[in-house]
Design an enzyme around this catalytic site. Structure first.
Site, PDB file in Angstrom:
ATOM      1  N   MET A  30       0.839  -1.205   0.000  1.00 62.12           N
ATOM      2  CA  MET A  30       0.000   0.000   0.000  1.00 62.12           C
ATOM      3  C   MET A  30       0.879   1.262   0.000  1.00 62.12           C
ATOM      4  O   MET A  30       0.385   2.360   0.258  1.00 62.12           O
ATOM      5  CB  MET A  30      -0.938  -0.009   1.206  1.00 62.12           C
ATOM      6  CG  MET A  30      -1.897  -1.207   1.184  1.00 62.12           C
ATOM      7  SD  MET A  30      -3.417  -0.941   2.096  1.00 62.12           S
ATOM      8  CE  MET A  30      -2.795  -0.596   3.730  1.00 62.12           C
ATOM      9  N   GLY A  36      11.119  -2.324   5.590  1.00 58.01           N
ATOM     10  CA  GLY A  36      10.391  -3.600   5.523  1.00 58.01           C
ATOM     11  C   GLY A  36       9.969  -3.904   4.091  1.00 58.01           C
ATOM     12  O   GLY A  36      10.232  -4.991   3.552  1.00 58.01           O
ATOM     13  N   HIS A  37       9.314  -2.902   3.449  1.00 56.66           N
ATOM     14  CA  HIS A  37       8.917  -3.089   2.047  1.00 56.66           C
ATOM     15  C   HIS A  37      10.140  -3.353   1.164  1.00 56.66           C
ATOM     16  O   HIS A  37      10.110  -4.222   0.286  1.00 56.66           O
ATOM     17  CB  HIS A  37       8.241  -1.817   1.514  1.00 56.66           C
ATOM     18  CG  HIS A  37       6.950  -1.456   2.176  1.00 56.66           C
ATOM     19  ND1 HIS A  37       6.783  -0.324   2.933  1.00 56.66           N
ATOM     20  CD2 HIS A  37       5.739  -2.074   2.173  1.00 56.66           C
ATOM     21  CE1 HIS A  37       5.531  -0.250   3.355  1.00 56.66           C
ATOM     22  NE2 HIS A  37       4.878  -1.301   2.924  1.00 56.66           N
ATOM     23  N   GLN A  61     -10.471  -2.981   1.945  1.00 57.31           N
ATOM     24  CA  GLN A  61      -9.971  -3.647   3.153  1.00 57.31           C
ATOM     25  C   GLN A  61      -9.992  -2.722   4.370  1.00 57.31           C
ATOM     26  O   GLN A  61      -9.549  -3.113   5.449  1.00 57.31           O
ATOM     27  CB  GLN A  61      -8.579  -4.242   2.918  1.00 57.31           C
ATOM     28  CG  GLN A  61      -7.456  -3.240   2.804  1.00 57.31           C
ATOM     29  CD  GLN A  61      -6.136  -3.903   2.437  1.00 57.31           C
ATOM     30  OE1 GLN A  61      -5.978  -4.429   1.335  1.00 57.31           O
ATOM     31  NE2 GLN A  61      -5.189  -3.904   3.359  1.00 57.31           N
ATOM     32  N   LYS A 150       5.329  -9.671   9.447  1.00 56.74           N
ATOM     33  CA  LYS A 150       4.742  -8.631  10.289  1.00 56.74           C
ATOM     34  C   LYS A 150       3.217  -8.769  10.305  1.00 56.74           C
ATOM     35  O   LYS A 150       2.565  -8.580  11.320  1.00 56.74           O
ATOM     36  CB  LYS A 150       5.194  -7.280   9.745  1.00 56.74           C
ATOM     37  CG  LYS A 150       4.296  -6.108   9.980  1.00 56.74           C
ATOM     38  CD  LYS A 150       4.630  -5.459  11.265  1.00 56.74           C
ATOM     39  CE  LYS A 150       3.828  -4.231  11.603  1.00 56.74           C
ATOM     40  NZ  LYS A 150       2.766  -3.843  10.748  1.00 56.74           N
ATOM     41  N   ASP A 151       2.642  -9.103   9.127  1.00 60.10           N
ATOM     42  CA  ASP A 151       1.198  -9.339   9.023  1.00 60.10           C
ATOM     43  C   ASP A 151       0.982 -10.843   8.961  1.00 60.10           C
ATOM     44  O   ASP A 151       0.623 -11.405   7.919  1.00 60.10           O
ATOM     45  CB  ASP A 151       0.667  -8.630   7.779  1.00 60.10           C
ATOM     46  CG  ASP A 151       0.883  -7.126   7.859  1.00 60.10           C
ATOM     47  OD1 ASP A 151       0.098  -6.458   8.526  1.00 60.10           O
ATOM     48  OD2 ASP A 151       1.878  -6.639   7.276  1.00 60.10           O
ATOM     49  N   VAL A 177      11.036  -6.594   9.657  1.00 61.90           N
ATOM     50  CA  VAL A 177      12.153  -5.646   9.748  1.00 61.90           C
ATOM     51  C   VAL A 177      11.805  -4.618  10.827  1.00 61.90           C
ATOM     52  O   VAL A 177      10.673  -4.110  10.865  1.00 61.90           O
ATOM     53  CB  VAL A 177      12.403  -4.965   8.386  1.00 61.90           C
ATOM     54  CG1 VAL A 177      13.528  -3.951   8.478  1.00 61.90           C
ATOM     55  CG2 VAL A 177      12.717  -6.021   7.328  1.00 61.90           C
ATOM     56  N   SER A 186       6.474   0.170  10.042  1.00 59.54           N
ATOM     57  CA  SER A 186       5.114   0.215   9.510  1.00 59.54           C
ATOM     58  C   SER A 186       4.877   1.603   8.938  1.00 59.54           C
ATOM     59  O   SER A 186       5.353   2.596   9.516  1.00 59.54           O
ATOM     60  CB  SER A 186       4.108  -0.056  10.632  1.00 59.54           C
ATOM     61  OG  SER A 186       2.796   0.284  10.211  1.00 59.54           O
ATOM     62  N   SER A 187       4.145   1.669   7.836  1.00 54.15           N
ATOM     63  CA  SER A 187       3.793   2.986   7.282  1.00 54.15           C
ATOM     64  C   SER A 187       3.027   3.782   8.332  1.00 54.15           C
ATOM     65  O   SER A 187       3.117   5.010   8.384  1.00 54.15           O
ATOM     66  CB  SER A 187       2.933   2.818   6.034  1.00 54.15           C
ATOM     67  OG  SER A 187       3.581   1.965   5.105  1.00 54.15           O
TER      68      SER A 187
HETATM   69  P1  AMP Z   1       1.612  -2.765   3.515  1.00 55.44           P
HETATM   70  O1  AMP Z   1       2.120  -1.732   2.544  1.00 55.44           O
HETATM   71  O2  AMP Z   1       1.660  -2.318   4.931  1.00 55.44           O
HETATM   72  O3  AMP Z   1       0.302  -3.370   3.094  1.00 55.44           O
HETATM   73  O4  AMP Z   1       2.668  -3.964   3.469  1.00 55.44           O
HETATM   74  C1  AMP Z   1       3.058  -4.560   2.256  1.00 55.44           C
HETATM   75  C2  AMP Z   1       3.876  -5.781   2.562  1.00 55.44           C
HETATM   76  O5  AMP Z   1       5.005  -5.425   3.353  1.00 55.44           O
HETATM   77  C3  AMP Z   1       3.115  -6.853   3.377  1.00 55.44           C
HETATM   78  O6  AMP Z   1       3.481  -8.131   2.909  1.00 55.44           O
HETATM   79  C4  AMP Z   1       3.621  -6.617   4.771  1.00 55.44           C
HETATM   80  O7  AMP Z   1       3.559  -7.767   5.597  1.00 55.44           O
HETATM   81  C5  AMP Z   1       5.053  -6.235   4.501  1.00 55.44           C
HETATM   82  N1  AMP Z   1       5.619  -5.490   5.631  1.00 55.44           N
HETATM   83  C6  AMP Z   1       5.103  -4.393   6.228  1.00 55.44           C
HETATM   84  N2  AMP Z   1       5.886  -4.013   7.263  1.00 55.44           N
HETATM   85  C7  AMP Z   1       6.910  -4.902   7.318  1.00 55.44           C
HETATM   86  C8  AMP Z   1       8.051  -5.074   8.175  1.00 55.44           C
HETATM   87  N3  AMP Z   1       8.290  -4.231   9.177  1.00 55.44           N
HETATM   88  N4  AMP Z   1       8.876  -6.106   7.926  1.00 55.44           N
HETATM   89  C9  AMP Z   1       8.635  -6.970   6.907  1.00 55.44           C
HETATM   90  N5  AMP Z   1       7.590  -6.870   6.076  1.00 55.44           N
HETATM   91  C10 AMP Z   1       6.733  -5.846   6.274  1.00 55.44           C
END
Ligand code: AMP
Length: 286
Positions: A30, A36-37, A61, A150-151, A177, A186-187
């Site tokens: 997103m 992490g990303h 969602q 993380k998720d 991460v 986290s964003s």
């Molecule tokens: P999001 O943009 O938050 O929907 O996350 C996109 C992807 O990045 C998902 O697969 C998340 O699980 C992963 N993600 C988000 N934060 C982390 C993190 N701190 N470490 C590893 N993966 C992450």
């Protein structure tokens, strides 16, 4: 790196790569990228000849009253970061491109696992996640897709969806991460005020405590839950949504902890909802 805003131009590239025999990896996101990303993108880069990163803040969602409108966005920065992490194509569809007939009437509805943990507090959330991920799989047709631990619940539900519906994709899990103090990146961390940011370590402190007790021989999930809850309650800006011990394979609650037991947390720090998780037996925290 190429930016595609529509499905047709994504498919043109995909066909070229198929013709060249290249393996394709997908990292669904997103946006508002953090390390992490980027770690997920680098992993996809290692595994595949071409990497697609999708960036779509998926409205279906989010529940009413959640942060859809305020979700952080910075496309120019994200484009640079994704290119530097090795993405070949950034797919940034508009809402109209993704859902041309409005909210989709056909949805992928996950079973039992979606009613545990976050599912109890975010009704319909995992239907929205599975529906958009299934659409992305159909659009990109990746050989590999990388998701973050993380998720954890999302990862487990998507693995199950892939098995149940025979998507020809290999799901790769990437470890969480973290910031130097242990806070999971986290964003949504960008919402935290300086005071809240300091207290956001309560999640990782709770997980560290549970691991220590587990290593010392504590097996009662009731006791572990109580200890973690009381540690977190000691942080004045923190409000627990859930502290749960579940089997990491089924996400079903457990009473006696073992090496498969997952501690999963959702805590509001100020108004920001943070989640984190760890398998008690793993040595995965700084
Ligand atoms: P999001 O943009 O938050 O929907 O996350 C996109 C992807 O990045 C998902 O697969 C998340 O699980 C992963 N993600 C988000 N934060 C982390 C993190 N701190 N470490 C590893 N993966 C992450």
């Amino acid at each position: 790196m190429y930016t595609a805003r529509d499905i047709a131009s994504l498919r043109v590239r995909r066909r070229e790569w198929a013709a060249a025999g290249l393996k394709v990896g997908l990292v669904p996101t997103m946006g508002f990228f953090h390390e992490g990303h980027l770690a997920l993108m680098r992993r996809a880069r290692e595994l595949c000849g071409r990497v697609v990163v999708s960036l779509f803040v998926n409205p279906i969602q989010f529940g009413p009253g959640e942060d859809l409108a305020s979700y952080p966005r910075d496309l120019d920065r994200d484009r640079e970061l994704a290119a530097a992490a090795g993405a070949d194509l950034l797919f940034v569809p508009s809402e109209e491109e993704m859902y041309p007939a409005g909210p989709p009437s056909t949805r992928v509805v996950p079973g039992e696992m979606a009613s545990a943990l976050c599912g109890r507090f975010r009704p319909g959330h995992f239907d929205g996640v599975c529906t958009v991920v299934a659409k992305l799989f159909n659009m990109v047709q990746p050989d590999v897709a990388v998701f973050g631990r993380k998720d954890f619940q999302q990862l487990a539900i998507i693995r199950r969806m892939v098995r149940d519906l025979d998507f020809p994709v290999e799901i790769i899990a990437h470890p969480t991460v973290r910031e130097p103090d242990g806070l999971a990146m986290s964003s949504r961390n960008s919402y935290l005020s300086p005071d809240e940011r300091e207290q956001a370590v309560c999640l990782v402190e709770g997980m560290r405590l549970a691991k220590r007790l587990y290593n010392e021989g504590e097996r009662s999930c009731g006791r572990l839950r109580q200890e973690v809850s009381s540690l977190i309650s000691g942080y004045p800006l923190a409000r627990i949504e859930y502290v749960e011990l579940v089997d990491s394979r089924s996400l079903a609650p457990v009473e006696r902890a073992d090496d498969h037991t997952l501690l999963a947390l959702a805590v509001r720090v100020g108004s920001t909802r943070l989640i984190d998780n760890t398998i008690l037996a793993d040595r995965d925290l700084p």
